[in-house]
Write a protein that holds these residues in place. Structure first.
Motif, PDB file in Angstrom:
ATOM      1  N   ILE A  46       0.842  -1.200   0.000  1.00 48.38           N
ATOM      2  CA  ILE A  46       0.000   0.000   0.000  1.00 48.38           C
ATOM      3  C   ILE A  46       0.877   1.250   0.000  1.00 48.38           C
ATOM      4  O   ILE A  46       0.642   2.182  -0.775  1.00 48.38           O
ATOM      5  CB  ILE A  46      -0.970  -0.011   1.202  1.00 48.38           C
ATOM      6  CG1 ILE A  46      -1.965  -1.165   1.061  1.00 48.38           C
ATOM      7  CG2 ILE A  46      -1.689   1.329   1.339  1.00 48.38           C
ATOM      8  CD1 ILE A  46      -2.780  -1.434   2.294  1.00 48.38           C
ATOM      9  N   VAL A  47       1.906   1.246   0.838  1.00 50.99           N
ATOM     10  CA  VAL A  47       2.826   2.385   0.896  1.00 50.99           C
ATOM     11  C   VAL A  47       3.502   2.581  -0.454  1.00 50.99           C
ATOM     12  O   VAL A  47       3.608   3.712  -0.958  1.00 50.99           O
ATOM     13  CB  VAL A  47       3.876   2.187   2.017  1.00 50.99           C
ATOM     14  CG1 VAL A  47       4.989   3.218   1.920  1.00 50.99           C
ATOM     15  CG2 VAL A  47       3.223   2.227   3.380  1.00 50.99           C
ATOM     16  N   ARG A  48       3.955   1.491  -1.069  1.00 53.25           N
ATOM     17  CA  ARG A  48       4.630   1.570  -2.365  1.00 53.25           C
ATOM     18  C   ARG A  48       3.698   2.133  -3.436  1.00 53.25           C
ATOM     19  O   ARG A  48       4.088   2.996  -4.225  1.00 53.25           O
ATOM     20  CB  ARG A  48       5.161   0.200  -2.788  1.00 53.25           C
ATOM     21  CG  ARG A  48       5.963   0.230  -4.069  1.00 53.25           C
ATOM     22  CD  ARG A  48       6.729  -1.065  -4.320  1.00 53.25           C
ATOM     23  NE  ARG A  48       5.977  -2.269  -4.064  1.00 53.25           N
ATOM     24  CZ  ARG A  48       5.190  -2.876  -4.951  1.00 53.25           C
ATOM     25  NH1 ARG A  48       5.047  -2.384  -6.158  1.00 53.25           N
ATOM     26  NH2 ARG A  48       4.551  -3.977  -4.631  1.00 53.25           N
ATOM     27  N   HIS A  49       2.450   1.687  -3.451  1.00 51.26           N
ATOM     28  CA  HIS A  49       1.493   2.193  -4.437  1.00 51.26           C
ATOM     29  C   HIS A  49       1.144   3.668  -4.198  1.00 51.26           C
ATOM     30  O   HIS A  49       0.993   4.435  -5.153  1.00 51.26           O
ATOM     31  CB  HIS A  49       0.240   1.322  -4.463  1.00 51.26           C
ATOM     32  CG  HIS A  49       0.465  -0.004  -5.114  1.00 51.26           C
ATOM     33  ND1 HIS A  49       0.643  -1.157  -4.392  1.00 51.26           N
ATOM     34  CD2 HIS A  49       0.582  -0.341  -6.409  1.00 51.26           C
ATOM     35  CE1 HIS A  49       0.850  -2.163  -5.226  1.00 51.26           C
ATOM     36  NE2 HIS A  49       0.823  -1.691  -6.456  1.00 51.26           N
ATOM     37  N   LEU A  50       1.010   4.058  -2.941  1.00 53.91           N
ATOM     38  CA  LEU A  50       0.753   5.469  -2.637  1.00 53.91           C
ATOM     39  C   LEU A  50       1.941   6.344  -3.048  1.00 53.91           C
ATOM     40  O   LEU A  50       1.764   7.425  -3.614  1.00 53.91           O
ATOM     41  CB  LEU A  50       0.451   5.652  -1.154  1.00 53.91           C
ATOM     42  CG  LEU A  50      -0.913   5.162  -0.682  1.00 53.91           C
ATOM     43  CD1 LEU A  50      -1.032   5.250   0.834  1.00 53.91           C
ATOM     44  CD2 LEU A  50      -2.018   5.973  -1.342  1.00 53.91           C
ATOM     45  N   LEU A  51       3.158   5.854  -2.758  1.00 49.42           N
ATOM     46  CA  LEU A  51       4.355   6.593  -3.172  1.00 49.42           C
ATOM     47  C   LEU A  51       4.420   6.716  -4.693  1.00 49.42           C
ATOM     48  O   LEU A  51       4.783   7.772  -5.218  1.00 49.42           O
ATOM     49  CB  LEU A  51       5.620   5.908  -2.655  1.00 49.42           C
ATOM     50  CG  LEU A  51       5.947   6.111  -1.189  1.00 49.42           C
ATOM     51  CD1 LEU A  51       7.082   5.181  -0.764  1.00 49.42           C
ATOM     52  CD2 LEU A  51       6.314   7.557  -0.907  1.00 49.42           C
ATOM     53  N   LEU A  63      10.607   5.175  -2.914  1.00 49.20           N
ATOM     54  CA  LEU A  63      10.190   3.986  -3.668  1.00 49.20           C
ATOM     55  C   LEU A  63      11.288   2.937  -3.722  1.00 49.20           C
ATOM     56  O   LEU A  63      11.028   1.739  -3.561  1.00 49.20           O
ATOM     57  CB  LEU A  63       9.779   4.376  -5.093  1.00 49.20           C
ATOM     58  CG  LEU A  63       8.376   4.939  -5.258  1.00 49.20           C
ATOM     59  CD1 LEU A  63       8.229   5.606  -6.613  1.00 49.20           C
ATOM     60  CD2 LEU A  63       7.352   3.834  -5.077  1.00 49.20           C
ATOM     61  N   VAL A  64      12.508   3.370  -3.938  1.00 49.41           N
ATOM     62  CA  VAL A  64      13.638   2.428  -3.959  1.00 49.41           C
ATOM     63  C   VAL A  64      13.791   1.779  -2.589  1.00 49.41           C
ATOM     64  O   VAL A  64      13.982   0.565  -2.485  1.00 49.41           O
ATOM     65  CB  VAL A  64      14.936   3.133  -4.401  1.00 49.41           C
ATOM     66  CG1 VAL A  64      16.138   2.222  -4.201  1.00 49.41           C
ATOM     67  CG2 VAL A  64      14.839   3.568  -5.849  1.00 49.41           C
ATOM     68  N   GLY A  65      13.687   2.582  -1.542  1.00 45.88           N
ATOM     69  CA  GLY A  65      13.798   2.035  -0.188  1.00 45.88           C
ATOM     70  C   GLY A  65      12.722   1.008   0.124  1.00 45.88           C
ATOM     71  O   GLY A  65      13.006  -0.048   0.696  1.00 45.88           O
ATOM     72  N   VAL A  66      11.495   1.293  -0.267  1.00 47.22           N
ATOM     73  CA  VAL A  66      10.395   0.358  -0.017  1.00 47.22           C
ATOM     74  C   VAL A  66      10.588  -0.922  -0.838  1.00 47.22           C
ATOM     75  O   VAL A  66      10.357  -2.023  -0.345  1.00 47.22           O
ATOM     76  CB  VAL A  66       9.029   1.016  -0.307  1.00 47.22           C
ATOM     77  CG1 VAL A  66       7.902   0.008  -0.298  1.00 47.22           C
ATOM     78  CG2 VAL A  66       8.758   2.125   0.700  1.00 47.22           C
ATOM     79  N   ARG A  67      11.012  -0.776  -2.096  1.00 48.00           N
ATOM     80  CA  ARG A  67      11.250  -1.969  -2.928  1.00 48.00           C
ATOM     81  C   ARG A  67      12.329  -2.849  -2.306  1.00 48.00           C
ATOM     82  O   ARG A  67      12.206  -4.070  -2.287  1.00 48.00           O
ATOM     83  CB  ARG A  67      11.641  -1.579  -4.349  1.00 48.00           C
ATOM     84  CG  ARG A  67      10.476  -1.100  -5.185  1.00 48.00           C
ATOM     85  CD  ARG A  67      10.853  -0.914  -6.642  1.00 48.00           C
ATOM     86  NE  ARG A  67      11.195  -2.160  -7.303  1.00 48.00           N
ATOM     87  CZ  ARG A  67      10.320  -3.007  -7.831  1.00 48.00           C
ATOM     88  NH1 ARG A  67       9.036  -2.742  -7.762  1.00 48.00           N
ATOM     89  NH2 ARG A  67      10.725  -4.102  -8.430  1.00 48.00           N
ATOM     90  N   GLN A  68      13.381  -2.229  -1.792  1.00 48.03           N
ATOM     91  CA  GLN A  68      14.445  -3.016  -1.163  1.00 48.03           C
ATOM     92  C   GLN A  68      13.957  -3.648   0.137  1.00 48.03           C
ATOM     93  O   GLN A  68      14.325  -4.780   0.452  1.00 48.03           O
ATOM     94  CB  GLN A  68      15.675  -2.152  -0.929  1.00 48.03           C
ATOM     95  CG  GLN A  68      16.397  -1.823  -2.217  1.00 48.03           C
ATOM     96  CD  GLN A  68      17.612  -0.949  -2.019  1.00 48.03           C
ATOM     97  OE1 GLN A  68      17.733  -0.250  -1.022  1.00 48.03           O
ATOM     98  NE2 GLN A  68      18.507  -0.989  -2.994  1.00 48.03           N
ATOM     99  N   ALA A  69      13.119  -2.939   0.882  1.00 44.04           N
ATOM    100  CA  ALA A  69      12.567  -3.499   2.121  1.00 44.04           C
ATOM    101  C   ALA A  69      11.674  -4.703   1.839  1.00 44.04           C
ATOM    102  O   ALA A  69      11.585  -5.624   2.650  1.00 44.04           O
ATOM    103  CB  ALA A  69      11.784  -2.434   2.874  1.00 44.04           C
ATOM    104  N   GLU A  70      11.022  -4.715   0.679  1.00 45.88           N
ATOM    105  CA  GLU A  70      10.151  -5.826   0.290  1.00 45.88           C
ATOM    106  C   GLU A  70      10.918  -6.936  -0.445  1.00 45.88           C
ATOM    107  O   GLU A  70      10.310  -7.879  -0.926  1.00 45.88           O
ATOM    108  CB  GLU A  70       9.030  -5.334  -0.622  1.00 45.88           C
ATOM    109  CG  GLU A  70       7.982  -4.519   0.079  1.00 45.88           C
ATOM    110  CD  GLU A  70       6.847  -4.164  -0.857  1.00 45.88           C
ATOM    111  OE1 GLU A  70       5.730  -4.681  -0.634  1.00 45.88           O
ATOM    112  OE2 GLU A  70       7.071  -3.371  -1.797  1.00 45.88           O
ATOM    113  N   ASP A  71      12.227  -6.787  -0.565  1.00 44.72           N
ATOM    114  CA  ASP A  71      13.074  -7.734  -1.307  1.00 44.72           C
ATOM    115  C   ASP A  71      12.657  -7.851  -2.766  1.00 44.72           C
ATOM    116  O   ASP A  71      12.746  -8.920  -3.372  1.00 44.72           O
ATOM    117  CB  ASP A  71      13.078  -9.120  -0.646  1.00 44.72           C
ATOM    118  CG  ASP A  71      13.858  -9.130   0.653  1.00 44.72           C
ATOM    119  OD1 ASP A  71      14.846  -8.374   0.756  1.00 44.72           O
ATOM    120  OD2 ASP A  71      13.480  -9.886   1.572  1.00 44.72           O
ATOM    121  N   LEU A  72      12.206  -6.746  -3.342  1.00 47.64           N
ATOM    122  CA  LEU A  72      11.906  -6.698  -4.770  1.00 47.64           C
ATOM    123  C   LEU A  72      13.164  -6.234  -5.496  1.00 47.64           C
ATOM    124  O   LEU A  72      13.965  -5.489  -4.951  1.00 47.64           O
ATOM    125  CB  LEU A  72      10.747  -5.736  -5.053  1.00 47.64           C
ATOM    126  CG  LEU A  72       9.421  -6.102  -4.414  1.00 47.64           C
ATOM    127  CD1 LEU A  72       8.406  -4.995  -4.634  1.00 47.64           C
ATOM    128  CD2 LEU A  72       8.899  -7.415  -4.971  1.00 47.64           C
TER     129      LEU A  72
END
Length: 120
Positions: free
Chosen positions: A6-11, A55-64
């Motif tokens: 949700i955070v990633r999509h909002l960002l 966005l990069v930080g969230v993607r890395q936190a999600e292991d994407l």
């Protein structure tokens, strides 16, 4: 859907709105001689840099997966767009020549979109 999704999509939505502020302002005022809306462009550029990093930080936190080379190029372009928007805004406040920095910010923002879409 997880909370980080949700955070990633909002960002991402805010990131796209920042892009619209830069590119929309640029295209609407591309042929203008003066009276450029540099404040809108500056706000969009700040939004782009902040949400892009988040966005990069969230993607890395999600292991994407993150393409670090692509992100480095996009960040470099975004910082140059931000600097150009700052210069344009400062010049507008001083009554100086705004058009070169305004066009640099808008044109490089378009290049950044092309990098985002075409670089796989």
């Amino acid at each position: 859907m997880e909370s980080l999704d949700i955070v990633r999509h909002l960002l991402l939505a805010v990131h796209i709105l920042g892009l619209a502020a830069i590119v929309g302002t640029f295209f609407v005022q591309m042929r203008a001689k003066d009276g450029f809306a540099t404040g809108v462009m500056l706000a969009g550029a700040i939004t782009q840099v902040v949400t892009g990093l988040a966005l990069v930080g969230v993607r890395q936190a999600e292991d994407l997966g993150v393409n670090n080379a692509k992100i480095a190029v996009k960040l470099g372009l975004a910082v140059v767009v931000l600097v150009a928007a700052i210069v344009a805004h400062a010049q507008a406040r001083r009554g100086g020549k705004v058009k070169p920095a305004f066009h640099a910010a808008g044109g490089l923002a378009v290049v950044n979109v092309l990098v985002a879409v075409l670089w796989q």
